[in-house]
Design an enzyme around this catalytic site. Structure first.
Site, PDB file in Angstrom:
ATOM      1  N   ASP A 451      14.883 -30.601  31.121  1.00  0.00           N
ATOM      2  CA  ASP A 451      14.906 -30.519  29.661  1.00  0.00           C
ATOM      3  C   ASP A 451      16.304 -30.122  29.174  1.00  0.00           C
ATOM      4  OD1 ASP A 451      13.974 -30.432  27.048  1.00  0.00           O
ATOM      5  OD2 ASP A 451      12.341 -29.037  27.461  1.00  0.00           O
ATOM      6  N   ASP A 521       8.456 -34.786  21.246  1.00  0.00           N
ATOM      7  CA  ASP A 521       7.570 -33.623  21.160  1.00  0.00           C
ATOM      8  C   ASP A 521       6.441 -33.885  20.174  1.00  0.00           C
ATOM      9  OD1 ASP A 521       8.752 -32.105  23.044  1.00  0.00           O
ATOM     10  OD2 ASP A 521       9.849 -30.805  21.672  1.00  0.00           O
TER      11      ASP A 521
END
Ligand code: DGJ
Length: 701
Positions: A451, A521
């Protein structure tokens, strides 16, 4: 005839790559010009590129293949260099060329005064209608050269007074939404200055005359394989000439090239389709699966992942992970991924990044027992990392406050309470690679989610020589690439998922190192139809991570049925992040049924051709179809949006089937010919808001 050919009498190169034809020629004054970028055409006759207006350079210079800041050139340069002696004029002339093989060509240009060489490399991929190009700048002279702008290339589109540009734009939780704009004059600049590809804009742009559709018309495409600051300039330079330049962003950038040093630009991918946006995407998808994706996993199916994020957030521990893993195994999950929260001091996003050891309170016996438990259930263990970052509240930062990008004596802006590690420093690179390598060596980990949760700011590297300090924009990306490549070499069985707060680092450069992406997301299954539609304009569904999550959705507060959520997520690499502990027995059974079905048909989604039959942007309904390369199996996904006035959904006409084959519907015994399905279509009769359906078609032997 070979895809790349040379006509010495005209000093003309022709690169013919399926539906894309790219032609270059040396003009009388020695400059290299782009004669043609478009559909198939015959060249060989003398080419007229005359045309002159007062205050304009000759037309041939407007179509220069690798333009510079030098001489009578006023457009966006590919190269702006300061040569020894403070000379800021750089003029490149043809020096020589090399036919590397039947698909590869390199042409060398040289400055008229100083020994600065530019090698332009081209590789044709005829089966995908595509040419990849990049440049290599060589300082073969005795003095230093400072590169202030060094793009991968520029292309000249056929002359037209207007073009329509299609690109992917958005924001966090709303990436890759399709935007179309008309270009008539001036410059349209798309870029990232955030150190990473960005959620806001993506380096994939498409052009058409305003008349191309999903399955018809001519479309040109340009993509950049780069995961850092990038820039794409579409510029009307005169004489109705649109130039599209792409490469590393020159903003706050300079690169020092000492004698004997070279710089290789990222690759620029050029493509062209005569079958609209759909055909262009399908060629790109095939190219990505066959050429771009890391070879070791490219042909393997993407597994069904369970990810803990939307269930546990930071609250992971040995006990709750084991309980979730039991259920995950029961519903058919293949990889169990522990997301954020597992390492020392990580109870929220304010601390811990940098201290990559299991949190002793949550995992008093380390990760071992959880990993063993996950494996005992027949699943692969996966883990989340964010290697480029540090929280000021961490042991690492307390020990090495100088390891982040910063300017001396100036504030360090935090975003999500974190700072960016300076991967240009060798000691930082070694630290980062070291702990990642140890983590994967000491534990049986088969999946890594990498990430990256903030943009760069205060990009200082105070210890570096002054003339190298602005290289961080390139060096950081190179360091990430190198670490990933070495990890992949040492741990070839690991699947790497690329993530930057969702889709902030999705591009062809990242795709060379990551097997799949975390798309966004935003896990709202309806919003996802839009995000995923845009994603697939450029990137293949096999890399498009999509989870089924709980309701109401954390972002949109929307309730959508489990069925709708599954159908939306099944159109990519399926994952689950639902709190399984809260599902009823019936829901668990339904989840199992969907996962089981997905496993049977995922090859169609992941390795098939995608037809975007109906865009959700029309506001009525959406339909996407996938067909295997052999045309023997197909999946149709259909979704209603808001259905007012009792309006019936029209028949959905399929595409890409074999008209002469007979296809059976959902194993029901009902059979239709390919030609019927493509001309009359299926009346699905879906009624109501936010309803969905998937139809499986299999050709009868
Ligand atoms: C951002 C990612 O996109 C999410 O999926 C999750 O991994 C969080 N970071 C964790 O901090």
């Amino acid at each position: 005839m070979a895809p790349v050919s040379f006509l010495p009498s005209e000093r003309l190169w022709s690169i013919s790559a399926g539906e894309l034809h790219y032609v270059l020629k040396v003009a009388d004054d020695g400059s290299l010009i782009n004669v043609h970028f478009g559909g198939r055409a015959e060249f060989g006759e003398s080419i007229q590129l005359g045309g002159h207006f007062p205050f304009e350079p000759g037309l041939h210079l407007l179509r220069e293949e690798y333009s510079t800041f030098g001489g009578l050139r006023f457009m966006e340069p590919c190269l702006k260099a300061e040569l020894p002696g403070g000379v800021r004029d750089c003029v490149l002339k043809y020096e020589g060329h090399r036919l590397i093989d039947e698909n590869g060509l390199s042409i060398t240009l040289k400055d008229i005064g100083y020994n600065l060489l530019v090698d332009l490399h081209y590789r044709a991929y005829p089966q995908y209608n595509l040419v990849v190009r990049w440049a290599e700048i060589r300082n073969a002279g005795p003095g230093p050269v400072i590169l202030e702008e060094v793009l991968s290339g520029a292309v000249s589109l056929p002359r037209r007074s207007s073009w329509r540009m299609t690109f992917l734009a958005g924001h966090w939780a709303g990436e890759t939404k399709i935007v179309q704009e008309e270009l008539r004059a001036g410059k349209k600049v798309l870029e990232s200055r955030r150190g990473v590809t960005s959620h806001q804009l993506n380096p994939a742009v498409f052009f058409d005359a305003g008349d191309a559709g999903e399955e018809e018309g001519e479309v040109w495409g340009c993509l950049l394989a780069w995961s850092g600051n990038w820039k794409c300039v579409s510029e009307y330079v005169g004489h109705d000439q649109l130039r599209v330049s792409m490469g590393v962003n020159d903003f706050d950038f300079s690169l020092y090239l000492g004698p004997g040093e070279t710089f290789k630009t990222p690759k620029m991918v050029l493509t062209h389709s005569e079958g609209g946006f759909g055909a262009l995407s399908r060629s790109l998808h095939r190219f990505e699966r066959d050429v771009v994706l890391p070879r070791n996993n490219a042909k393997k199916p993407r597994p069904v992942v369970y990810n803990t994020w939307e269930t546990l957030y930071f609250n992971v521990n040995e006990e709750n992970l084991k309980r979730l893993a039991d259920l995950a195994a029961e519903i058919g999950v293949e990889v169990f991924v522990v997301d954020d929260g597992w390492f020392k001091g990580r109870n929220d996003d304010r601390a811990g990044l940098g201290d990559w050891v299991p949190d002793p309170k949550k995992f008093p016996r380390g990760l071992g027992p959880v990993i063993e438990h996950v494996k005992s259930k027949g699943m692969i263990f996966g883990i989340w990392v964010e290697p480029e970052m540090v929280n000021p509240n961490s042991d690492l930062y307390r020990l090495h406050p100088d390891w982040v990008y910063h300017f001396l004596g100036r504030p360090r802006s935090e975003m999500r309470n974190q700072l960016v590690l300076n991967l240009c420093r060798e000691d930082v690179r070694e630290y980062v690679f070291g702990w990642l390598d140890r983590l994967l060596t000491e534990n049986d980990i088969g999946f890594v989610k990498w990430d990256m949760n903030r943009s760069f700011s205060e990009p200082g590297w105070p210890d570096a020589p002054r003339e190298r300090q602005r290289e961080i924009w390139v060096r950081h990306v190179q360091a990430v690439y190198e670490i990933l490549e070495e990890l992949r070499r040492r741990h070839p069985n690991v699947i790497f998922e690329g993530c930057s707060g969702g889709g902030g680092r999705v591009d062809l450069g990242a795709m060379e190192r990551f097997d799949q992406f975390w798309t966004s997301d935003n896990t709202d299954a309806l919003d996802r139809l839009f995000i995923q539609e845009g994603f697939t304009m450029a990137y293949c569904p096999k890399t498009m991570g999509a989870w089924v999550t709980g309701v109401p959705n954390f972002l949109t507060n929307r309730f959508l049925s489990l069925e709708f959520r599954f159908h939306s997520a099944m159109m990519g690499a399926l994952g689950i992040s639902v709190n399984l502990l809260e599902l009823s027995k019936n829901e668990i059974e339904e989840v199992k049924m969907h996962i089981d079905f997905y496993k049977k048909v995922r090859h169609i989604v992941q390795d098939g051709d995608l037809y975007r039959l109906k865009s959700p942007r029309t506001g009525e309904f959406a339909a996407f179809q996938y067909v295997t390369p052999e045309k023997t199996e197909s999946l149709l996904f259909a979704f209603t949006l808001q259905q007012g006035f009792g309006k019936r959904m029209p028949n959905i006409r399929l595409r890409g089937l074999d008209p002469d084959l007979a296809y059976e519907l959902d194993g029901s015994g009902q059979v239709f010919s390919g030609s019927y399905l493509m001309s009359y279509g299926l009346d699905l009769g879906i009624r109501g808001d936010y309803k969905s359906m998937v139809v499986y078609l299999k050709a009868r032997k």
